[in-house]
Design a protein around this motif. Structure first.
Motif, short mmCIF file in Angstrom:
data_model
loop_
_atom_site.label_atom_id
_atom_site.label_comp_id
_atom_site.label_asym_id
_atom_site.label_seq_id
_atom_site.Cartn_x
_atom_site.Cartn_y
_atom_site.Cartn_z
N PHE A 46 -8.00 -2.89 -6.23
CA PHE A 46 -7.24 -1.80 -5.47
C PHE A 46 -5.81 -1.95 -5.36
O PHE A 46 -5.08 -0.76 -5.15
N PHE A 103 -4.40 8.25 -2.76
CA PHE A 103 -3.61 6.76 -2.53
C PHE A 103 -4.31 6.67 -1.29
O PHE A 103 -4.46 5.32 -0.86
N ARG A 124 -1.26 -15.97 4.51
CA ARG A 124 -0.94 -14.55 4.04
C ARG A 124 -0.81 -13.71 4.98
O ARG A 124 -0.83 -12.29 4.85
N GLY A 131 1.97 -5.20 4.45
CA GLY A 131 0.88 -4.16 4.14
C GLY A 131 0.70 -2.97 5.05
O GLY A 131 0.78 -1.76 4.72
N VAL A 132 0.81 -3.56 6.30
CA VAL A 132 0.43 -2.63 7.43
C VAL A 132 1.75 -1.57 7.51
O VAL A 132 1.76 -0.43 7.82
N LEU A 134 3.63 -0.72 4.91
CA LEU A 134 3.30 0.27 3.91
C LEU A 134 2.42 1.15 4.44
O LEU A 134 2.78 2.50 4.17
N MET A 138 3.54 5.17 4.43
CA MET A 138 2.80 6.13 3.50
C MET A 138 2.33 7.51 4.76
O MET A 138 2.31 8.55 4.24
N ILE A 204 8.96 2.68 -0.02
CA ILE A 204 7.51 2.27 -0.28
C ILE A 204 7.88 1.24 -1.66
O ILE A 204 7.18 0.29 -1.32
N VAL A 208 6.41 -2.66 -1.58
CA VAL A 208 5.49 -2.99 -2.57
C VAL A 208 5.94 -4.15 -3.29
O VAL A 208 5.38 -5.21 -3.34
N HIS A 211 5.79 -6.97 -0.91
CA HIS A 211 4.48 -7.35 -0.79
C HIS A 211 3.94 -8.14 -2.19
O HIS A 211 3.19 -9.05 -1.64
N SER A 220 -3.44 -15.24 -4.57
CA SER A 220 -4.50 -14.21 -3.82
C SER A 220 -5.33 -15.05 -3.40
O SER A 220 -5.82 -16.26 -3.84
C1 HEM Z 1 1.42 1.30 -1.31
C2 HEM Z 1 0.37 0.52 -0.62
C3 HEM Z 1 0.21 -0.86 -1.42
C4 HEM Z 1 0.24 -1.25 -2.60
C5 HEM Z 1 0.85 -0.60 -3.68
C6 HEM Z 1 -0.28 -2.83 -2.59
C7 HEM Z 1 -0.52 -3.50 -3.85
C8 HEM Z 1 -1.14 -4.64 -3.55
C9 HEM Z 1 -1.27 -5.62 -4.63
C10 HEM Z 1 -0.90 -5.24 -6.33
C11 HEM Z 1 -2.17 -6.55 -4.42
C12 HEM Z 1 -2.62 -7.65 -5.48
C13 HEM Z 1 -3.96 -7.19 -6.22
C14 HEM Z 1 -4.76 -7.31 -5.03
O1 HEM Z 1 -5.33 -8.07 -4.21
O2 HEM Z 1 -5.78 -5.97 -4.76
C15 HEM Z 1 -2.08 -6.52 -3.15
C16 HEM Z 1 -2.71 -7.50 -2.48
C17 HEM Z 1 -2.97 -7.53 -0.94
N1 HEM Z 1 -2.50 -6.51 -0.10
FE1 HEM Z 1 -1.72 -4.65 -0.65
N2 HEM Z 1 -0.85 -2.94 -1.25
C18 HEM Z 1 -0.53 -1.84 -0.46
C19 HEM Z 1 -0.77 -1.87 0.83
C20 HEM Z 1 -1.63 -2.56 1.53
C21 HEM Z 1 -1.93 -2.43 2.97
C22 HEM Z 1 -1.62 -1.13 3.78
C23 HEM Z 1 -2.48 -3.68 3.38
C24 HEM Z 1 -2.93 -4.11 4.86
C25 HEM Z 1 -2.79 -3.37 5.86
C26 HEM Z 1 -2.28 -4.81 2.18
C27 HEM Z 1 -2.92 -6.02 2.27
C28 HEM Z 1 -2.92 -6.80 1.22
C29 HEM Z 1 -3.14 -8.05 1.26
C30 HEM Z 1 -3.73 -8.92 2.38
C31 HEM Z 1 -3.43 -8.71 -0.04
C32 HEM Z 1 -3.77 -9.82 -0.70
C33 HEM Z 1 -5.13 -9.65 -0.88
C34 HEM Z 1 -5.82 -11.03 -1.45
O3 HEM Z 1 -5.08 -11.77 -1.92
O4 HEM Z 1 -6.98 -10.92 -1.09
N3 HEM Z 1 -1.77 -3.93 1.14
N4 HEM Z 1 -1.54 -5.37 -2.65
#
Ligand code: HEM
Length: 426
Positions: A46, A103, A124, A131-132, A134, A138, A204, A208, A211, A220
């Protein structure tokens, strides 16, 4: 030459660039050979889906902006022209409009994944906090974007939400007029919302990037929630996860296309087919579906300032979540009490969404208050207490252990990677 990077890239042109600025080496390191836990499930798609959706939103948004007029006299008509006269304007607009919903669906699932597998826990925390941020960015972008077509719901939604700031004591009214650039939602408001709606996606993109930097420093998390112990626990990102992400992307795009081509107005509000009329308030002012749970929290508190505080508080708790959850164990798979409670939280948020879509009367008031109470109890009371009260199940020794054949027969994968009995020592 001293100071130049020694590139392994075969193509001479790319090698020349890479020697001077090793972007291709960096890409190879971060997205080629990057060691990634071998046990990802489809929830790990996702983040990539969110990235693709962001790109789609930016591209379609740029083309919409070429034909849109940010003036209260012309905005509505310019959107009608996009729909009827601009070549493929209907397609670009429907993709952008429904893309916003896609989205949010993707990011809400992404957040759920983080909650379920404890991805917000050390190390992490910063990744989660970005992420929050972000999510907030959004929300601001989507809110301002919805105002641009200047329909009835655009106008009245903007009026209701900007007015919330008037609940702030002493300076509230000044803040609202400052946001409006006048004494009501009007032309200056539309102009600045357009400008900011165009700007925010690039903020954003920057977030990202941070992030992903934070992610690639910690590495991860994974469905078992345990740390990577040996190279045996990982696979190179390419081709394993580029392929897996592509599979998910095809499914996602098929669903997205089905909505765009067969039910493009499914999620929209009929009131937005009517041009904004400051003299006629619609019977119900309802935000887009992705804001409904927050709207319900706002309306569940009888006091205006209290409601606004709780609404912002519902996001604020997410910022401090890594410190509210005191359990040492990340993945809900090994947390027998937490595991069902994550689903109770999801149910509470769904109920809040339904409450937000209805008038605050009768049973909806009660449901709204119960679900709001659970939402805050979950984060502020239950999570801190569970760290002390809950007895986690035994954790596997490594990621490979539950998926590789074990010595002494009885090998093969264990269902879901959950150890049936305490793990054998090799
Ligand atoms: C524009 C919105 C966002 C984009 C493009 C984005 C993108 C990504 C990507 C590419 C990854 C690595 C692949 C994956 O683990 O799925 C990731 C991991 C992660 N994201 Fe996001 N993210 C977004 C929003 C958020 C939000 C809103 C949160 C939390 C409130 C968040 C929390 C995390 C966390 C904790 C990971 C690490 C997950 C793991 O390793 O298990 N992200 N994000």
């Amino acid at each position: 030459m001293a100071g130049l990077h020694k590139s392994d890239i075969k193509n001479p042109v790319l090698n020349w660039i890479d020697t001077r600025m090793p972007v291709f080496t960096m890409m190879e390191k971060e997205y080629g050979s990057f060691p990634t836990p071998k046990n990802f499930n489809y929830f790990w798609n996702f983040g990539a889906l969110a990235m693709v959706t962001l790109a789609i939103m930016i591209v379609t948004g740029i083309f919409l902006a070429m034909n849109y007029t940010p003036n209260t006299e012309m905005a509505f008509d310019s959107v009608q022209r996009i729909m009827r006269d601009v070549n493929y304007g209907w397609l670009i607009r429907y993709v952008h409009q429904n893309g916003a919903s896609m989205f949010f669906i993707v990011v809400y699932v992404h957040i759920f994944r983080g909650l379920y597998y404890g991805s917000y826990k050390a190390p992490r925390e910063l990744l989660w906090i970005i992420g929050v941020a972000l999510l907030l960015a959004m929300m601001a972008t989507a809110f301002m974007g919805y105002v641009l077509p200047w329909g009835q719901m655009s106008y009245w939604g903007a009026t209701v939400i900007t007015n919330l700031f008037s609940a702030i004591p002493l300076v509230g009214t000044d803040i609202v007029q400052w946001l409006w650039g006048g004494f009501s939602v009007s032309n200056p408001t539309l102009n600045r919302f357009f400008s900011l709606h165009y700007l925010m996606p690039f903020v954003i993109v920057g977030l990202v990037f941070l992030h992903v930097v934070a992610l690639h420093i910690t590495g991860s998390n994974n469905p078992l929630g345990i740390d990577v112990k040996s190279p045996q626990d990982t696979l190179p990102f390419h081709p394993y996860y580029t392929v897996k992400d592509s599979v998910g992307l095809c499914v996602f795009l098929a669903i997205f296309a089905a909505i765009v081509f067969f039910a493009p107005n499914m999620l929209g509000d009929p009131n937005n087919f009517i041009p904004a009329n400051p003299l006629q308030t619609p019977a119900d002012i309802v935000p887009e579906w992705y804001f409904l749970p927050f709207y319900a929290i706002l309306r569940s508190v009888p006091n205006k300032l209290g409601g606004v505080a709780m609404m912002f508080g519902s996001i604020a708790v997410l910022f401090v979540l890594p410190w509210l959850d005191t359990s040492r164990v990340r993945s809900a798979r090994f947390r027998p009490i937490y595991r069902p409670l994550v689903f109770v939280l999801v149910a509470a948020v769904v109920v809040l969404g339904m409450v937000g879509a209805h008038r605050p009367e009768g049973i909806w008031v009660v449901l709204g208050r119960v679900a709001t109470t659970y939402y805050f109890l979950h984060f502020l009371v239950i999570l801190p207490a569970l760290g002390i009260l809950e007895k986690p199940l035994p954790l596997p020794e490594s990621i490979s252990n539950p998926v590789l054949p074990r010595r002494g027969g009885g090998g093969g994968p264990l269902p879901g990677g959950v150890p049936a009995a305490p793990m054998e020592k090799p």
